[in-house]
Design a protein around this motif. Structure first.
Motif, short mmCIF file in Angstrom:
data_model
loop_
_atom_site.label_atom_id
_atom_site.label_comp_id
_atom_site.label_asym_id
_atom_site.label_seq_id
_atom_site.Cartn_x
_atom_site.Cartn_y
_atom_site.Cartn_z
N LEU A 221 21.94 18.90 -3.42
CA LEU A 221 22.11 18.31 -4.68
C LEU A 221 20.88 17.39 -4.86
N VAL A 222 20.58 17.18 -6.05
CA VAL A 222 19.47 16.62 -6.47
C VAL A 222 19.39 15.07 -5.95
N ASP A 223 20.51 14.48 -6.01
CA ASP A 223 20.36 13.13 -5.82
C ASP A 223 20.22 12.82 -4.36
N LEU A 229 13.94 13.27 0.74
CA LEU A 229 12.53 13.20 0.93
C LEU A 229 12.05 11.95 1.41
N ILE A 230 12.89 10.93 1.33
CA ILE A 230 12.28 9.64 1.90
C ILE A 230 12.80 9.58 3.54
N LYS A 231 14.00 9.98 3.69
CA LYS A 231 14.69 9.70 5.17
C LYS A 231 13.97 10.80 5.88
N PRO A 233 11.41 13.76 5.41
CA PRO A 233 10.82 14.79 4.67
C PRO A 233 10.30 15.96 5.42
N THR A 234 10.29 15.85 6.56
CA THR A 234 9.71 16.96 7.54
C THR A 234 10.79 18.08 7.70
N GLN A 235 12.09 17.79 7.19
CA GLN A 235 12.85 18.76 7.28
C GLN A 235 12.78 19.98 6.37
N PHE A 236 11.99 19.76 5.34
CA PHE A 236 11.78 20.55 4.17
C PHE A 236 10.53 21.74 4.54
N ASP A 237 10.94 22.73 4.06
CA ASP A 237 9.84 23.85 3.98
C ASP A 237 9.25 24.18 2.49
N VAL A 238 10.19 25.00 1.73
CA VAL A 238 9.94 25.20 0.36
C VAL A 238 11.30 24.64 -0.27
N ILE A 239 11.12 23.91 -1.44
CA ILE A 239 12.10 23.68 -2.22
C ILE A 239 11.91 24.15 -3.66
N VAL A 240 13.08 24.84 -4.23
CA VAL A 240 13.15 25.37 -5.60
C VAL A 240 13.90 24.60 -6.27
N ILE A 248 10.56 15.35 -11.62
CA ILE A 248 10.78 14.03 -10.78
C ILE A 248 10.47 14.33 -9.15
N LEU A 249 11.14 15.04 -8.89
CA LEU A 249 10.83 15.30 -7.20
C LEU A 249 9.36 15.64 -6.80
N SER A 250 8.65 16.43 -7.71
CA SER A 250 7.27 16.44 -7.17
C SER A 250 6.43 15.47 -7.18
N ASP A 251 6.78 14.56 -8.18
CA ASP A 251 5.93 13.31 -8.26
C ASP A 251 6.40 12.44 -6.94
N GLU A 252 7.68 12.30 -6.80
CA GLU A 252 8.13 11.61 -5.51
C GLU A 252 7.47 12.17 -4.35
N ALA A 253 7.48 13.36 -3.97
CA ALA A 253 7.14 14.06 -2.66
C ALA A 253 5.58 13.62 -2.80
N SER A 254 4.91 13.87 -3.89
CA SER A 254 3.27 13.71 -3.74
C SER A 254 3.11 12.14 -3.26
N MET A 255 3.57 11.21 -3.57
CA MET A 255 3.44 9.96 -3.04
C MET A 255 3.66 9.80 -1.61
N LEU A 256 4.36 10.58 -0.87
CA LEU A 256 4.67 10.42 0.48
C LEU A 256 3.16 10.69 1.38
N THR A 257 2.45 11.22 0.53
CA THR A 257 1.07 11.43 1.31
C THR A 257 0.07 10.24 0.95
#
Ligand code: NAD
Length: 356
Positions: A221-223, A229-231, A233-240, A248-257
């Motif tokens: 689920l999106v929430d 992604l914060i707790k 993030p290394t669990q993910f490979d591809v997200i669709v 929203i999620l891609s901006d959140e993810a880009s900030m992780l770096t």
């Protein structure tokens, strides 16, 4: 191979960063025996200044007839007050529409050399984040019917989120194929506990999952995705995911770096033609100072080779060149720390080209 690339350098730092990508592409062409032919087209503010529109019809044709399009960035304060119908970003939407770019791929990579740039703790980001968000780009609520009406004496606004099976299936296939080329894991993000469009999304993804048996598939689920992604993030490979969730999620993810100048993206159509661009804007505050980080644009060029030209070894060579530059201690000012070698935009381009 002989390939035609349309360059949309754009505004602000756009011309500086695209020129570095061209240096690196030329080094690739020389090493691997390819010919890359470049055609430059004005886009954004520079086109408004010259022609009164953010992209001309002739320019658009040069994008459509290319093998791939490489974009810098558009916009800046000079054009903030132009008529909304000719704003610089109108050209980007027009190119996406005209080229049928329905899939946006955003890899989010935290290079291990820059682990301390992440706002997250070392214990969370571990050996580095490496995930890819595949966002549907031409459907959903941003393209649905909208209206504002007066009901019972007050204004009521409505935006419709619509998805048809074929739209879900084509983005799903892009994501499954991307997963096959990466870590073979795919998480599909929806809000199926509430939305009909998400329930259809999930049903279509499940049908595809039966076809792509080599890919480890999951629903999320999106929430929960926003939290994970914060707790972890290394669990993910591809997200669709669909358009707005992906925005929203891609901006959140880009900030992780923690380093916006490093992040590439690709927008793909149903054929080989795609548009490739860094995720950042035109950075008017540093334009013309030769201090912009060109790595996001250079990595976008690598995606162009991989996805539009099917040149995997050449794309790998660019990524290895970036890794070597970081290993050797070269840093543009945005990622610089004491003890490293500070270089400008052009010098970083030279280092990367030499590493090829
Ligand atoms: P921005 O991404 O341009 O800049 C945000 C901050 O990041 C600035 O401090 C900038 O100096 C820095 N930065 C960005 N790219 C960098 C790089 N490669 N190297 C080093 N530092 C970098 O965002 P903004 O300031 O909100 O927008 C500036 C203009 O860009 C606006 O006109 C906006 O509309 C436009 N924009 C264009 C695109 C696009 O063309 N795709 C995307 C976003 C914003």
């Amino acid at each position: 191979m002989d390939k035609n690339i349309t360059l949309l350098k754009g505004d602000g730092i756009g011309p500086e960063i695209v020129s570095q990508a061209v240096k690196v592409l030329d080094a690739v062409a020389k090493k691997y025996g390819h010919t890359f032919n470049y055609t430059e087209v004005d886009i954004g503010g520079c086109s408004i200044d010259k022609y009164g529109v953010p992209i001309t019809d002739e320019g658009m044709e040069k994008c459509k007839s290319a093998d791939a399009v490489l974009l810098g960035a558009v916009g800046g304060p000079k054009w903030d007050s132009v008529d909304p119908s000719i704003r610089p970003e109108k050209a980007l939407l027009a190119v996406r529409r005209e080229l049928g770019l329905f899939a946006n791929l955003r890899p989010t990579k935290l290079f291990s050399q820059l682990a301390d740039s992440s706002p997250l703790k070392e214990s969370i980001v571990g050996g580095g984040i490496d995930l890819m968000i595949v966002r549907e780009l031409t459907g959903g609520i941003y393209f649905g019917k909208r209206r504002t009406e007066t009901v019972g004496g007050e204004r009521v606004a409505t935006d419709e989120m619509t998805y048809s099976e074929h739209e879900i299936e084509r983005i799903g296939r892009v994501a499954f194929e991307a997963a096959l080329k990466r870590g073979k894991k795919l998480a599909s993000v929806d809000k199926a506990n509430v939305l009909d469009s998400s329930r259809l999304w999930r049903a279509v993804m499940h049908r595809l999952a039966e076809e792509y048996t080599q890919v480890e598939y999951s629903d999320i689920l999106v929430d929960n995705t926003a939290m994970q992604l914060i707790k972890n993030p290394t669990q993910f490979d591809v997200i669709v995911t669909e358009n707005m969730f992906g925005d929203i999620l891609s901006d959140e993810a880009s900030m992780l770096t923690g380093s916006i100048g490093m992040m590439p993206s690709a927008s793909l159509s149903s054929g080989p033609l795609g548009m490739y661009e860094p995720i950042h804007g035109s950075a008017p505050d540093i334009a013309g100072m030769d201090i912009a980080n060109p790595i996001g644009t250079v990595m976008s060029a690598a995606m162009m080779l991989r996805y539009s030209f099917d040149m995997a070894a050449e794309a790998d060579a660019i990524e290895a060149a970036v890794n070597k530059a970081l290993d050797d201690g070269y840093r543009t000012p945005d990622i610089y720390k004491d003890g490293f070698t500070k270089v400008g935009c052009s010098a970083m381009g030279d280092v990367l080209a030499a590493n090829i």
